[in-house]
Scaffold this motif. Sequence first.
Motif: not given
Length: 559
Positions: A273-283
């Motif tokens: 989840f943390e991995y995908h959240l970071e990708k989401l925040q980075n666009g």
Amino acid sequence: MTSNTCSHLAIECFISMPASCFRKMAVCCLLLIFITSSSAVNEYFTSIGHMTDLLYTEKDLVASLKDYIQAEENKLEQIKKWAEQLDSLSAAAIRDPEGFLGHPVNAFKLMKRLSREWGELENLVLTNMSDGFISNLTIRRQHFPNEVDQTGVAEALLRLQDTYELDTNTLAKGELPGSSSLRGTLTADDCYDLGKVAFQEDDFYHTELWMSQALRQLDQGEPPGTVDAVTILDYLSYSLYQQGELESAMEFTKRMLQLDPSKKQAETNLRYFEYHLEKLQNGEETEETLRMGRAAPNMEDDNMYEKLCRGKSAKMTPRRQSRLFCRYCDGGRHPRFVIGPVKEEDEWDRPRIVRYHDIVTDEEMDKLKELAKPRLRRSLVVDSRSGCSHEARYRISENAWLGQHEHPVVDLMAQRIGDVTGLDVSTAEQLQVANYGVGGQYEPHYDFNREDEPDSFAELGTGNRIATWLLYMSDVQAGGATVFTDAGAAVWPKKGSAVFWYNLHPSGDGDYRTRHAACPVLVGSKWVANVWLHERGQEFRRRCPLRRSKGARVNPITH
């Protein structure tokens, strides 16, 4: 041969039309009818009337269980009394064994106890008092609901939740409109089971709602049952992830690890989840790509069917309303109604829907239910392409057919319909009695055969369904309205009344404003009886005009 095979055959038939294919279709349809009728026997959730039998079954089992408990208590009481007698006797004997056995009666009784009575006690202890109860339970279990019923009832609750915009807390407390003091409540285990059914259908929106409710009830101090908070949190976090709500999924996963640090899979999920959240925040990802599960129903764009079920009928202009009347109807000076006319009320004008109040007696309705109940089977729908009948999730009820001349009350119903409407009932279909199940419904449909469909009534030779007579044989505390989705009309059940409308224009063209549905029953049991009247025999009773009816559609679009 399966139902899928039948569907493929139907498609092939309409392309090539060989005679052999029609024979295969006939066999297939007969097989489907056999399969559906066989599988429907134990589907209790589709009829409240059939479910009432289960209450009596359970009452009988409780009585049998109490008998077993009493038998066990009597058995233990005998053993206890025998042990107490021997305890006091042994205590006295041990103080002076030789003196005790020196008395011949004591010696005789000791020999008797050890040679016979202890053996009898052994037999008593080994006696299985549960045989009667187990035998009764085994017999009864053959007619118990199965997993299909449990899933069907769960899906019904989810359907009611969406249709009537109910929150999980309201449903869990049983605080439904029209409900009485008999209302039931849902435990955290019950809420978990509802969420699990939704999860198995990949319905992550309802999974989240019901797992959240289960967790909320445990957090409020409800004693835990068979399910614990860790299991609930596992489902909850996954369903949130499937809907793209990563931060909430992470929050519940962390809480799960606090309760059970040994959950290695939870640690893996958290890093994921943390991995995908970071990708989401980075666009690098969007919420749309993450949202894989079913989203929440869009209430703003909700369809007319559910709006009408919630009581949001179309608003009539004052001018249209002024043309709706209540009147006494004598059926065109019919001898039976001259002295005792029937009460007729205009429910809607376009299409014209009329209601006849107090058209049947309680005794007549009770007799129709009595005749129909042993024959009730799962209601089927006809496939518009193949002509085969099959079960469908959008029709949850059971029905039975009552033919004329099998009982005087059935003949009386047919005669009364003909007298009131002025139509010939000799070409009408048999009287259909239906009882709706938990959340029972029948989604929008037409009663008449449309021009782009196979002629379902060809074998009858009586033409299309010209009109529908729908009799309400029960009041419904909440829900269960008959709604006309194109017209925006809603007709609510009233015991002893019947509504009537024409499905066809006088020209014989289908009236597409009569598209209607039976709303889910929220609280109560809905019993109806209906008769479909056909064109043949009405030629001089409802004359066809020289011109096509205004607004009639020649090439209708399938809905």
